[in-house]
Design a protein around this motif. Structure first.
Motif, PDB file in Angstrom:
ATOM      1  N   ASP A  57      58.158   0.453  47.890  1.00 16.39           N
ATOM      2  CA  ASP A  57      57.736  -1.155  48.074  1.00 16.39           C
ATOM      3  C   ASP A  57      57.638  -1.709  46.492  1.00 16.39           C
ATOM      4  O   ASP A  57      56.772  -1.593  45.698  1.00 16.39           O
ATOM      5  CB  ASP A  57      56.533  -1.565  48.860  1.00 16.39           C
ATOM      6  CG  ASP A  57      56.202  -3.011  48.909  1.00 16.39           C
ATOM      7  OD1 ASP A  57      57.014  -3.843  48.340  1.00 16.39           O
ATOM      8  OD2 ASP A  57      55.390  -3.543  49.474  1.00 16.39           O
ATOM      9  N   LEU A  58      58.779  -2.447  46.093  1.00 18.33           N
ATOM     10  CA  LEU A  58      58.686  -2.731  44.745  1.00 18.33           C
ATOM     11  C   LEU A  58      58.395  -4.274  44.559  1.00 18.33           C
ATOM     12  O   LEU A  58      58.528  -4.825  43.463  1.00 18.33           O
ATOM     13  CB  LEU A  58      60.375  -2.530  44.265  1.00 18.33           C
ATOM     14  CG  LEU A  58      60.797  -1.048  44.165  1.00 18.33           C
ATOM     15  CD1 LEU A  58      61.941  -1.214  43.767  1.00 18.33           C
ATOM     16  CD2 LEU A  58      59.701  -0.266  43.743  1.00 18.33           C
ATOM     17  N   LYS A  59      57.822  -4.981  45.523  1.00 15.07           N
ATOM     18  CA  LYS A  59      57.675  -6.394  45.590  1.00 15.07           C
ATOM     19  C   LYS A  59      56.615  -6.664  44.461  1.00 15.07           C
ATOM     20  O   LYS A  59      56.897  -7.693  43.910  1.00 15.07           O
ATOM     21  CB  LYS A  59      56.869  -6.870  46.925  1.00 15.07           C
ATOM     22  CG  LYS A  59      58.064  -6.824  47.901  1.00 15.07           C
ATOM     23  CD  LYS A  59      57.657  -7.378  49.119  1.00 15.07           C
ATOM     24  CE  LYS A  59      58.795  -7.509  50.114  1.00 15.07           C
ATOM     25  NZ  LYS A  59      58.017  -7.939  51.521  1.00 15.07           N
ATOM     26  N   ASN A  60      55.885  -5.765  44.177  1.00 15.56           N
ATOM     27  CA  ASN A  60      54.766  -6.214  43.305  1.00 15.56           C
ATOM     28  C   ASN A  60      55.273  -5.844  41.725  1.00 15.56           C
ATOM     29  O   ASN A  60      54.514  -5.987  40.630  1.00 15.56           O
ATOM     30  CB  ASN A  60      53.512  -5.471  43.337  1.00 15.56           C
ATOM     31  CG  ASN A  60      52.679  -5.926  44.775  1.00 15.56           C
ATOM     32  OD1 ASN A  60      52.780  -7.174  44.804  1.00 15.56           O
ATOM     33  ND2 ASN A  60      52.022  -5.232  45.371  1.00 15.56           N
ATOM     34  N   GLN A  61      56.442  -5.157  41.504  1.00 14.81           N
ATOM     35  CA  GLN A  61      56.982  -4.673  40.181  1.00 14.81           C
ATOM     36  C   GLN A  61      58.096  -5.314  39.761  1.00 14.81           C
ATOM     37  O   GLN A  61      58.380  -5.605  38.731  1.00 14.81           O
ATOM     38  CB  GLN A  61      57.349  -3.057  40.277  1.00 14.81           C
ATOM     39  CG  GLN A  61      56.266  -2.324  40.880  1.00 14.81           C
ATOM     40  CD  GLN A  61      56.474  -0.852  40.837  1.00 14.81           C
ATOM     41  OE1 GLN A  61      57.129  -0.150  40.045  1.00 14.81           O
ATOM     42  NE2 GLN A  61      56.274  -0.048  41.918  1.00 14.81           N
TER      43      GLN A  61
END
Length: 405
Positions: A57-61
């Motif tokens: 999950d890359l949403k915060n990156q």
């Protein structure tokens, strides 16, 4: 004058773990990452076995715009590359101001293409496919995304060489640096692991059908092997010239001293002992080391009858019976386009922690594997110099040799 080439960072995202720490523990424990995947059986697969690789999950990156053009290979590669860059002490400010290149191994983006075409068929309108699809669909998706995310200004291309892609990418990075054309190259390999990417491979009948015992199904060199297990993820290796690494005070994990390669010029899928031997001998000659100086061989061995047998013959022909050999594919399955890079990462981790990861499920040798020194259980051992083999469809062969500095 040839430049020395060193490794200053490594990153890994595989069925053995989501970072180098987790993967080191799995390697030492001889832990398999193979599972039974019901989705594949429902899809119509002959074999429902696969390496288990979770979707990051890359949403915060990353921003939505950055994620738009990324499918599995690029997503996995981002995670592995971020870890490698952090280890190497490289940040975006430095990368944007330096001539850092990227050469990544990738040979398919099947699922994203199928998804785009299915969407167009459903909507009867290609404008509804989405703007990110084209960047997901191309084989160069990893390089496209990572070079823009990390602001890379050096060499930039994707290397496609079947199951030797990851190894050749490191070899090409080595040549670029050794010839003084680049100071630093981000190298690696990525492999999607969705059913769409593996359906035609499954159709060849080369996958193991030992579905009742997933973790015992991948059996490189074992007499009772019945096929390979598909797997995937991504692995990244940061290569730099020795001078550049020392200048910026980077950690030096290993030195790459030899790259051998060859083409069989024979059958499109069957291996060739002569081609493998030529690759091995070329790497040894370039590294200027003797066979006695190799402390460990990470074999390509995928758990197929013909493939493992050919490699065992090649190893015996060049090295004889003594050098320790194991195939980490016994735990990971065959990571295909990333395998040549991930197995360099696995071997560096073994070298750092002074052990040889086991060739698990090796219970009964056959005529060829009985002649070489296969390590079935974890062995505490100092490794100063190791060799890694990668062979692919089309008869492409790659051999890398690395040593401690």
């Amino acid at each position: 004058m040839s430049q020395r080439v060193v490794v200053t960072g490594i990153g890994i995202y595989s069925c053995l773990g989501q970072n180098t720490g987790e993967v080191t523990q799995s390697l030492y424990a001889g832990k398999s990452g193979i599972i039974f995947d019901q989705q594949r059986k429902d899809f119509g697969f002959r074999s429902a076995l696969t390496g288990m690789v979770q979707e990051p999950d890359l949403k915060n990156q990353l921003s939505r715009r950055q994620r738009l053009g990324m499918h599995q290979p690029a997503v996995y590669a981002y995670v592995a590359t971020k870890e490698a860059l952090d280890m190497s002490g490289l940040d975006i400010d430095f990368l944007e101001k330096s001539e850092t290149g990227i050469i990544f191994g990738n040979d398919s983006t099947a699922a994203s293409i199928i998804e785009a075409v299915d969407r167009a068929k459903e909507k009867k309108d290609t404008t509804l496919i989405g703007s990110g699809a084209i960047f997901q669909n191309m084989n160069s998706t990893v390089n496209m995304n990572l070079s823009t995310i990390f602001k890379l200004k050096g060499i930039n291309f994707t290397l496609s060489a079947a199951c030797a892609s990851g190894s050749h990418s490191i070899g090409m990075g080595y040549l670029m640096i050794s010839q003084g054309l680049q100071e630093r190259v981000i190298c690696g390999g990525a492999q999607e692991i969705n059913p769409s990417s593996m359906a035609s491979f499954d159709g060849l009948g080369t996958f193991s059908v030992r579905e009742s015992e997933p973790q015992k199904a991948s059996r490189p060199f074992d007499k009772d092997r019945d096929g390979l297990i598909p797997s995937g993820g991504a692995a990244t290796v940061i290569l730099e010239s020795y001078e550049a690494a020392v200048k910026r005070g980077a950690p030096i994990l290993a030195e790459l001293i030899g790259y051998g390669f060859s083409s069989n010029g024979d059958h499109i899928s069957n291996p060739n002992v002569d081609g493998q031997i030529r690759s091995l001998k070329m790497a040894l000659k370039q590294a200027q080391v003797t066979t006695n100086e190799i402390d460990y061989i990470n074999a390509h061995a995928t758990s197929t009858v013909v493939g493992d047998g050919s490699e065992a013959k090649a190893i015996y022909d060049v090295f004889g019976a003594d050098v320790p050999v194991s195939s980490t594919k016994s735990m990971t399955g065959h990571e295909c386009w990333m395998a040549g890079a991930s197995e360099i990462v696995y071997s560096i981790l073994m070298m750092q922690h002074s052990f040889i990861a086991p060739n698990i499920n090796f219970e009964n040798p056959d005529e060829d594997s009985a002649r070489i020194n296969i390590i079935p259980e974890t062995r505490e051992q100092h490794i100063n110099c190791f060799l890694s083999n990668s062979f692919g469809f089309g008869g492409t062969n790659s051999t890398l040799i690395l040593k401690k500095v």
